[in-house]
Motif scaffolding. Structure first.
Motif, PDB file in Angstrom:
ATOM      1  N   ALA A  14      50.416  35.657  31.917  1.00  0.00           N
ATOM      2  CA  ALA A  14      50.622  36.307  33.218  1.00  0.00           C
ATOM      3  C   ALA A  14      52.085  36.245  33.625  1.00  0.00           C
ATOM      4  CB  ALA A  14      49.740  35.658  34.280  1.00  0.00           C
ATOM      5  N   VAL A  53      37.848  47.361  40.725  1.00  0.00           N
ATOM      6  CA  VAL A  53      38.415  46.390  41.676  1.00  0.00           C
ATOM      7  C   VAL A  53      39.908  46.596  41.937  1.00  0.00           C
ATOM      8  CG1 VAL A  53      38.945  43.937  41.964  1.00  0.00           C
ATOM      9  CG2 VAL A  53      36.651  44.638  41.361  1.00  0.00           C
ATOM     10  N   ILE A  84      48.694  45.261  36.637  1.00  0.00           N
ATOM     11  CA  ILE A  84      47.657  44.677  37.496  1.00  0.00           C
ATOM     12  C   ILE A  84      46.317  44.661  36.762  1.00  0.00           C
ATOM     13  CG2 ILE A  84      47.268  46.851  38.743  1.00  0.00           C
ATOM     14  CD1 ILE A  84      46.707  45.152  41.200  1.00  0.00           C
ATOM     15  N   PHE A  87      46.429  41.666  34.554  1.00  0.00           N
ATOM     16  CA  PHE A  87      46.141  40.448  35.339  1.00  0.00           C
ATOM     17  C   PHE A  87      44.643  40.267  35.534  1.00  0.00           C
ATOM     18  CE2 PHE A  87      50.416  40.752  37.750  1.00  0.00           C
ATOM     19  CZ  PHE A  87      51.001  39.856  36.872  1.00  0.00           C
ATOM     20  N   VAL A  88      43.986  41.348  35.949  1.00  0.00           N
ATOM     21  CA  VAL A  88      42.572  41.235  36.303  1.00  0.00           C
ATOM     22  C   VAL A  88      41.711  40.980  35.062  1.00  0.00           C
ATOM     23  CG1 VAL A  88      40.592  42.538  37.163  1.00  0.00           C
ATOM     24  CG2 VAL A  88      42.735  42.545  38.429  1.00  0.00           C
ATOM     25  N   GLY A  91      42.418  37.543  33.615  1.00  0.00           N
ATOM     26  CA  GLY A  91      41.806  36.586  34.545  1.00  0.00           C
ATOM     27  C   GLY A  91      40.307  36.522  34.363  1.00  0.00           C
ATOM     28  N   THR A  95      37.428  33.601  34.362  1.00  0.00           N
ATOM     29  CA  THR A  95      36.434  33.387  35.424  1.00  0.00           C
ATOM     30  C   THR A  95      35.021  33.785  34.997  1.00  0.00           C
ATOM     31  OG1 THR A  95      37.059  35.527  36.339  1.00  0.00           O
ATOM     32  CG2 THR A  95      38.021  33.588  37.356  1.00  0.00           C
ATOM     33  N   TYR A 125      33.539  23.344  46.988  1.00  0.00           N
ATOM     34  CA  TYR A 125      33.238  24.623  46.343  1.00  0.00           C
ATOM     35  C   TYR A 125      31.741  24.925  46.373  1.00  0.00           C
ATOM     36  CZ  TYR A 125      33.310  28.372  42.909  1.00  0.00           C
ATOM     37  OH  TYR A 125      33.157  29.576  42.288  1.00  0.00           O
TER      38      TYR A 125
ATOM     39  N   THR B  83      42.555  29.576  44.145  1.00  0.00           N
ATOM     40  CA  THR B  83      41.597  29.332  43.059  1.00  0.00           C
ATOM     41  C   THR B  83      40.235  29.906  43.412  1.00  0.00           C
ATOM     42  OG1 THR B  83      42.748  27.248  42.702  1.00  0.00           O
ATOM     43  CG2 THR B  83      40.673  27.552  41.529  1.00  0.00           C
ATOM     44  N   VAL B  84      39.809  29.600  44.644  1.00  0.00           N
ATOM     45  CA  VAL B  84      38.505  30.090  45.080  1.00  0.00           C
ATOM     46  C   VAL B  84      38.504  31.616  45.095  1.00  0.00           C
ATOM     47  CG1 VAL B  84      36.917  30.156  47.012  1.00  0.00           C
ATOM     48  CG2 VAL B  84      37.989  28.010  46.375  1.00  0.00           C
ATOM     49  N   MET B  86      40.235  33.601  43.237  1.00  0.00           N
ATOM     50  CA  MET B  86      40.194  34.135  41.878  1.00  0.00           C
ATOM     51  C   MET B  86      38.767  34.081  41.334  1.00  0.00           C
ATOM     52  SD  MET B  86      42.351  33.059  38.511  1.00  0.00           S
ATOM     53  CE  MET B  86      41.306  31.720  37.979  1.00  0.00           C
ATOM     54  N   PHE B  87      38.071  32.984  41.577  1.00  0.00           N
ATOM     55  CA  PHE B  87      36.709  32.877  41.065  1.00  0.00           C
ATOM     56  C   PHE B  87      35.765  33.868  41.741  1.00  0.00           C
ATOM     57  CE2 PHE B  87      37.981  29.039  38.902  1.00  0.00           C
ATOM     58  CZ  PHE B  87      37.175  29.082  37.780  1.00  0.00           C
ATOM     59  N   PHE B  88      36.131  34.320  42.928  1.00  0.00           N
ATOM     60  CA  PHE B  88      35.282  35.298  43.591  1.00  0.00           C
ATOM     61  C   PHE B  88      35.696  36.732  43.286  1.00  0.00           C
ATOM     62  CE2 PHE B  88      33.552  31.726  45.498  1.00  0.00           C
ATOM     63  CZ  PHE B  88      32.307  32.110  45.946  1.00  0.00           C
ATOM     64  N   GLY B  90      39.010  38.331  43.020  1.00  0.00           N
ATOM     65  CA  GLY B  90      40.008  38.996  43.858  1.00  0.00           C
ATOM     66  C   GLY B  90      40.642  40.165  43.113  1.00  0.00           C
ATOM     67  N   GLN B  91      41.468  40.923  43.829  1.00  0.00           N
ATOM     68  CA  GLN B  91      42.048  42.125  43.254  1.00  0.00           C
ATOM     69  C   GLN B  91      43.243  41.839  42.366  1.00  0.00           C
ATOM     70  OE1 GLN B  91      42.424  44.051  47.056  1.00  0.00           O
ATOM     71  NE2 GLN B  91      41.055  45.690  46.444  1.00  0.00           N
ATOM     72  N   TRP B  92      43.652  40.580  42.232  1.00  0.00           N
ATOM     73  CA  TRP B  92      44.887  40.302  41.508  1.00  0.00           C
ATOM     74  C   TRP B  92      44.688  39.436  40.286  1.00  0.00           C
ATOM     75  CZ3 TRP B  92      49.182  42.970  42.576  1.00  0.00           C
ATOM     76  CH2 TRP B  92      49.185  43.687  43.775  1.00  0.00           C
ATOM     77  N   GLY B  93      43.438  39.137  39.927  1.00  0.00           N
ATOM     78  CA  GLY B  93      43.178  38.416  38.687  1.00  0.00           C
ATOM     79  C   GLY B  93      43.914  37.099  38.574  1.00  0.00           C
ATOM     80  N   ILE B  94      44.425  36.857  37.365  1.00  0.00           N
ATOM     81  CA  ILE B  94      45.034  35.567  37.047  1.00  0.00           C
ATOM     82  C   ILE B  94      46.314  35.333  37.839  1.00  0.00           C
ATOM     83  CG2 ILE B  94      46.359  36.451  35.061  1.00  0.00           C
ATOM     84  CD1 ILE B  94      44.523  33.135  34.944  1.00  0.00           C
ATOM     85  N   SER B  95      46.992  36.410  38.255  1.00  0.00           N
ATOM     86  CA  SER B  95      48.252  36.209  38.979  1.00  0.00           C
ATOM     87  C   SER B  95      48.015  35.601  40.357  1.00  0.00           C
ATOM     88  CB  SER B  95      49.006  37.529  39.115  1.00  0.00           C
ATOM     89  OG  SER B  95      48.327  38.402  39.976  1.00  0.00           O
ATOM     90  N   LEU B  97      46.638  32.854  40.951  1.00  0.00           N
ATOM     91  CA  LEU B  97      46.969  31.426  40.877  1.00  0.00           C
ATOM     92  C   LEU B  97      48.467  31.198  41.002  1.00  0.00           C
ATOM     93  CD1 LEU B  97      44.797  29.754  38.125  1.00  0.00           C
ATOM     94  CD2 LEU B  97      44.590  29.644  40.595  1.00  0.00           C
ATOM     95  N   ILE B  98      49.249  32.021  40.297  1.00  0.00           N
ATOM     96  CA  ILE B  98      50.707  31.869  40.357  1.00  0.00           C
ATOM     97  C   ILE B  98      51.179  32.152  41.780  1.00  0.00           C
ATOM     98  CG2 ILE B  98      52.900  32.641  39.403  1.00  0.00           C
ATOM     99  CD1 ILE B  98      51.387  33.505  36.903  1.00  0.00           C
TER     100      ILE B  98
END
Lengths: 219, 191
Positions: A14, A53, A84, A87-88, A91, A95, A125, B83-84, B86-88, B90-95, B97-98
Motif C-alpha cells: 500500500a 464500494v 483506490i 487498496f480495496v 485490503g 479482511t 470489538y 482498524t474497525v 477497515m474490517f467493516f 470502508g471505501q479505502w481498503g488497506i490504506s 490503516l496507514i
C-alpha cells in the motif's frame, strides 16, 4: 499464513503504490488479489460488491485530476482511479480471509503486544452489534424529548462516551474477575506461530513488488 | 514499552469502544459524503467532500488524546477506529490503516508540541494544525494532490483546517466540557 506477516506485506504494498504512478501495476495487484480471493472461496457477489464500494471516491479522484490537474492529467487520473481499487482489493485479501481474533493472537504471541491491548480491543470489538444498537437507542431517547441528535451534536457523542466509560469498566472488571491479570505472563489456548514459509512469502512479495515497480517496463 | 505501563485494561477498552461508537455514528454520515462527492465530481472538486468531512473522521484521535491524557492515546484511538472501519469494509481498503496511524499521530503531535500539558484551546488548536499538516502531506502522495493546480491545493488546505478546527477543536471542546461538568473523567483513571 501468519496474519501479522500478511498485514505487513500488504502495508508495504500500500505504501509503495501510494508513491508510484504505474496504472498496470495497480491493475495487476487487483487481478492478483481477485485470484487470491477466488482461491479462498470468496463469493462472486462479494467480489462484485468490492467493485462498487470504491466507485464513487474513485470517480471523484479521477475527475478532480482530469479537470483540475496539471501535467499529464489523464495518466494521473487513471493512476488514482486504479490505486483506490488496489487498496480495496488488497485490503480485502486480509479482511475477508482473516478475522480480528487471529490478528490479535499473532500480534500478542509473535510481536509481544501487551496482552491488555490485544484482549482489551477484542473485548470492545465483540460489542460492535451492541454499540450499533446503542447509537439507535441514544437517538431514540433524544427524539422522545424532542431533541434531534445529528452527527454534529455534542450531546450525541457525550452520551456515547458515557456509555463507553460505563461498559469499559464493567468489561475490565469482568475480565479481572475471570482471572485476567495485566502484564502477567499468560499461557495460550490458540497458538500463533511465524513459520519460515511466512518469511519466504513476505520476502518474495516485497521482491516481486520491487520488480513490478523498477524492473518490468509496464508500457 | 515504557509508555504501555501507564495504560490500564479499562483505558484500552474505553478507547476502543469510543472508536467503534464514533465509527457507528460516522456510518450514518456516509450519505453526506456520497451526495457531496457525486455533486462535486462533475466540476472536478470532489475532494472537497473529503476535506469538509475529514475533521469528523480525525475526531476520535483528538478526543482520545484529550480524554485519556496518556502518551499515545491519540494515535491509538485513531488507529483502533481505523482498524474497525477497515474490517467493516470502508471505501479505502488497506490504506485506511496507514491513514489512521498518520491522522492519530498528527493529532498526537499537537499534544506533544504542547508537552501534554495544555488540555485547552491551545492544545486543541495545536492538534488541529498538526493533524492538518500531517494528513495533507500524506494526501499529496496518496491522493495525488501534488499534481493539482495550486489554487485548488490552497482551497483544500484551508477547508481541511476549518474542518479539523470545527470537529476536532470546537466539537471536541463542547463534548469534553459536557464531560467535565458531569465529573465522570476523574473516575476513569482511578480504577
Amino acid at each position: 499464513m501468519n496474519p501479522s506477516i500478511k498485514l505487513l506485506l500488504l502495508l508495504v504494498i500500500a505504501l509503495e503504490i501510494s508513491f508510484t504512478m504505474i496504472i498496470s501495476l495497480n491493475v495487476a495487484l487487483v487481478v492478483l488479489a481477485i485470484i487470491y480471493l477466488g482461491l479462498h472461496g470468496t463469493k462472486l457477489k462479494t467480489l462484485a460488491w468490492l467493485l462498487v464500494v470504491p466507485l464513487l471516491p474513485a470517480i471523484g479522484l479521477w475527475s478532480t485530476q482530469y479537470i483540475n490537474g496539471s501535467g499529464d492529467k489523464t495518466l494521473m487520473a487513471w493512476v488514482l482511479f486504479t490505486r483506490i481499487y488496489a487498496f480495496v482489493f488488497t485490503g480485502a485479501t486480509f479482511t475477508l480471509t482473516t478475522n480480528i481474533l487471529q490478528l490479535a493472537d499473532a500480534l500478542e504471541q509473535n510481536w509481544h503486544l501487551p496482552s491488555k491491548f490485544a484482549y482489551g480491543v477484542l473485548a470492545a470489538y465483540n460489542l460492535v452489534p451492541k454499540i450499533q444498537h446503542e447509537v439507535k437507542v441514544i437517538r431514540a431517547a433524544g427524539l422522545m424529548r424532542g431533541q434531534q441528535l445529528s452527527f454534529w451534536s455534542p450531546q450525541l457523542y457525550f452520551k456515547a462516551i458515557l456509555v463507553s466509560i460505563n461498559w469499559s469498566q464493567n468489561l475490565a472488571q469482568a475480565m479481572a474477575s475471570h482471572g485476567f491479570v495485566e502484564d502477567a505472563p499468560r499461557t495460550h489456548y490458540r497458538h500463533s506461530a511465524v513459520h519460515a514459509r511466512d518469511w519466504i512469502i513476505l520476502g518474495l512479495g516485497i521482491i516481486g513488488m520491487q520488480i513490478g515497480v523498477f524492473v518490468i517496463p509496464w508500457h | 514499552m515504557k509508555w504501555a505501563k501507564s495504560w490500564y485494561l479499562s483505558d484500552v477498552i474505553l478507547i476502543a469502544l469510543i472508536g467503534i461508537f464514533f465509527g457507528a455514528i460516522f456510518m450514518g454520515t456516509n450519505y453526506v459524503y456520497d451526495v457531496l462527492t457525486a455533486a462535486l465530481a462533475p466540476v472536478g472538486l470532489a475532494g472537497l467532500a473529503n476535506e469538509l468531512l475529514l475533521g469528523l473522521w480525525c475526531m476520535p484521535g483528538m478526543l482520545a488524546g484529550y480524554l485519556l491524557r496518556l502518551k499515545g492515546s491519540a494515535t491509538l484511538g485513531e488507529l483502533l477506529a481505523a482498524t474497525v472501519e477497515m474490517f467493516f469494509g470502508g471505501q479505502w481498503g488497506i490504506s485506511t490503516l496507514i491513514s489512521g496511524v498518520l491522522q492519530g499521530f498528527g493529532s498526537e503531535l499537537g499534544y506533544i508540541a504542547t508537552r501534554y500539558k495544555h488540555y485547552d484551546w491551545l492544545g486543541l488548536t495545536a492538534s488541529a494544525i498538526t493533524t492538518t499538516l500531517v494528513t495533507f502531506a500524506w494526501d499529496l502522495a496518496k491522493n495525488g494532490y501534488f499534481k493539482l493546480q495550486f489554487w485548488l491545493l490552497v482551497l483544500y488546505f484551508i477547508v481541511r483546517f476549518i474542518s479539523m478546527f470545527f470537529f476536532g477543536g470546537v466539537l471536541t471542546k463542547l463534548i469534553t466540557d459536557l464531560l467535565d461538568r458531569s465529573h465522570v473523567l476523574k473516575s476513569t483513571h482511578n480504577n
